[in-house]
Design a protein around this motif. Sequence first.
Motif, PDB file in Angstrom:
ATOM      1  N   VAL A   1       0.842  -1.188   0.000  1.00 33.38           N
ATOM      2  CA  VAL A   1       0.000   0.000   0.000  1.00 33.38           C
ATOM      3  C   VAL A   1       0.882   1.245   0.000  1.00 33.38           C
ATOM      4  O   VAL A   1       1.849   1.328   0.750  1.00 33.38           O
ATOM      5  N   VAL A   2       0.531   2.175  -0.870  1.00 31.97           N
ATOM      6  CA  VAL A   2       1.395   3.325  -1.114  1.00 31.97           C
ATOM      7  C   VAL A   2       0.570   4.607  -1.072  1.00 31.97           C
ATOM      8  O   VAL A   2      -0.615   4.610  -1.392  1.00 31.97           O
TER       9      VAL A   2
ATOM     10  N   ASP B   1       2.464  17.138  -3.493  1.00 34.76           N
ATOM     11  CA  ASP B   1       2.757  17.990  -2.340  1.00 34.76           C
ATOM     12  C   ASP B   1       4.250  18.223  -2.196  1.00 34.76           C
ATOM     13  O   ASP B   1       4.731  18.625  -1.138  1.00 34.76           O
ATOM     14  N   GLY B   2       4.986  17.926  -3.251  1.00 30.66           N
ATOM     15  CA  GLY B   2       6.431  18.157  -3.208  1.00 30.66           C
ATOM     16  C   GLY B   2       7.186  17.035  -2.517  1.00 30.66           C
ATOM     17  O   GLY B   2       8.376  17.157  -2.261  1.00 30.66           O
ATOM     18  N   LEU B   3       6.493  15.964  -2.174  1.00 31.30           N
ATOM     19  CA  LEU B   3       7.154  14.819  -1.550  1.00 31.30           C
ATOM     20  C   LEU B   3       7.106  13.648  -2.534  1.00 31.30           C
ATOM     21  O   LEU B   3       6.628  13.794  -3.648  1.00 31.30           O
ATOM     22  N   ASP B   4       7.586  12.492  -2.079  1.00 28.51           N
ATOM     23  CA  ASP B   4       7.611  11.343  -2.976  1.00 28.51           C
ATOM     24  C   ASP B   4       6.476  10.385  -2.669  1.00 28.51           C
ATOM     25  O   ASP B   4       5.632  10.653  -1.835  1.00 28.51           O
TER      26      ASP B   4
ATOM     27  N   LYS C   1       7.358  15.059   7.769  1.00 26.96           N
ATOM     28  CA  LYS C   1       6.640  15.756   6.698  1.00 26.96           C
ATOM     29  C   LYS C   1       5.604  14.821   6.089  1.00 26.96           C
ATOM     30  O   LYS C   1       4.451  15.198   5.867  1.00 26.96           O
ATOM     31  N   VAL C   2       6.049  13.607   5.826  1.00 25.68           N
ATOM     32  CA  VAL C   2       5.158  12.622   5.219  1.00 25.68           C
ATOM     33  C   VAL C   2       4.020  12.263   6.173  1.00 25.68           C
ATOM     34  O   VAL C   2       2.849  12.269   5.794  1.00 25.68           O
TER      35      VAL C   2
END
Length: 600
Positions: A309-310, A316-319, A365-366
Amino acid sequence: MTDLIPSIQTAAVEAIAELYGKDVPVDEIVLQETKKEFEGDFTLVVFPLMRYKLGGGPPQVGEALGQALQARLPFIEGYNVIKGFLNLSIRSDWWQQFLGHLQGRPDFYRLNLGQGQSVVVEYCSPNTNKPLHLGHLRNIILGYALSRILEASGYQVHETCLYNDRGTNISKSMYAWLQAGKQETPEMAGVKGDKLVGDYYVAFSRQYAAEVGELIAKGLTKAEAEKAAPSMQAVHEMTVRWEAGDEAVRDLWRKMNQWVYTAFADTFAKLGVKFERFYYESQVYQRGKETVAEGLEKGVFYQEEDGSVVVDLTDDGLDKKVLLRSNGTSLYITQDLAIAEDKFESYQMDRSIYVVGNEQDYHFKVLFKILEKLGKPYAEGLYHLSYGMVDLPSGKMKSREGTTVEADDLMAEMIEQAARETQKLGKTEGMDEAELQALYRTLGIGALKYYLVKVDPRKRMLFDPNESIDLHGQTAPFIQSSYTRTVSIGRKAEAAGMDLVYHPDQTLETPMLEVERSLLRMIFRYPQVLQEAANGYNPALLANYAYDLAKEYNRFYHEAPVLRREQPQTSAFRFALSTQVGQTLKEALALLGIEMPERM
RNA sequence: GGUCCCAUAGCUCAAUGGAUAGAGCAUCUGCCUUCUAAGCAGACGGUUGCAGGUUCGAGUCCUGCUGGGAUCGCCA
């Protein structure tokens, strides 16, 4: 009396309206403490007012405002204008009243910023496979201080600690312990449980490194060798057995973790920290799956073909971030989702603070972004107090290599150093052994805590053993010794049978000294410093404030004799001032977890 | 390589966008028959990494560069 600054601001706004017919918002009136080299107590910075076209340059406006303020406010004794700075002098008798006002009023040291709001502060959060080290100390001291600061600012604080008690790390210690085959217990080894478990962790790392080296010599790549090393494979297997509930593994795991908890409790007690609640990764890590299911339902997460699950945070500028392994097991971040939920259920917190090193900036952040996307009511109040690593002169600490500075060792060393220094100075006559031990502890632990808390938390810092062990200069013992001076004067006065009751209305025999005004200004500033520390999550502000105040007090101590029979009013004033400084120092350091001795 | 953080005196650190950038350590000079010398007074020490920009005003805000650190989907 504490609304002095707002009353000046308001008067300035009124004066501007009257003099120039312009409407200036109150927060445009910038007031700061007057710099030492100029005359005055508070300075109104005139430059910003130029935007309002008051007709005249900064010096003219400053002059006009000075005149108007003095006419309006009885506590303003005089003023001077230098360039665009209007320096205001507060009447000495106002300062005398201020001092009188403080006596017997501990609420001066409390704020109500939080209005009873609930805050969760999570800190320390160690792995259970090795002793606490220097990095944990910085973390613990920051977390503890922040908790006290928020408490003093009117928040209801809940301190929690997360034990990372499962997974690869603890399996390594277990594996090495079994390999050694000695059935060794802390009692047998004569060491604390965390130390024993940590020693086996280091032993594992050695064996593993050796195996990897051999495999590389046989022609494998580094990555292949790391994967193929028999000890690591055994560790992974052990983790799988733990997850499956294998009784033998679980028994050993419980036993070794218990050693560690007992040892940690001892270290926490020495540091004076107490958690309201411990979270155990082993108990919550499965619960994260509920949140994962919720995210899938809401369409915030999605499932890859392999079953993992991802969450996709690229917008949002993240990965992209995996939340559940393809084999269905959960990850570190998954459990943090569960714990966040639990905290809200338990404490309905308005804010939730994580004191964790800046190497995990990305993780938080995530985490915060995910909770926001899930629409959690507490998402807005999440905050990561990201502090910098502690470096040694030799470089970075590496627990795998056993090159850490352990918390217990360091505390013991600091206490010994405090004992040596105290004995050298020989000022503890009449104290019994128990009192001496308590004193050494207060000084040694205080010095250690102060050293770690005086630096801006966000910044990486260097821990120099030689410098940290020094008890002179900007250190806790310096502040503590200043405090004992305030106490010692009281003892002396009592012994001499002097009446030092302070009457704010009585006129002093000699004009108030600059150093006395300066001390009063600094005490006056305390609530502002507390507020900045609370709003900025920055205990270092209080540490530096306490040092500045102690330093100024020592100047006073040398310049202004307190106990003088021929000047009873001045004497009583100085005694009250001295006592109040002592009180302020004690309040400030208490928020940092540093105690004050009554003599040293 | 992408993203984030950091850079101030020989060293360790301060400085709500405000005046002549401050302390401690180290080095040097004075001060204990006077409330505790873990102290006080003083000397020495700065192109705030570099180059631009915004502003009445920049160590602080913006851009670029250099150097250091952290991190970069199934470690924690």
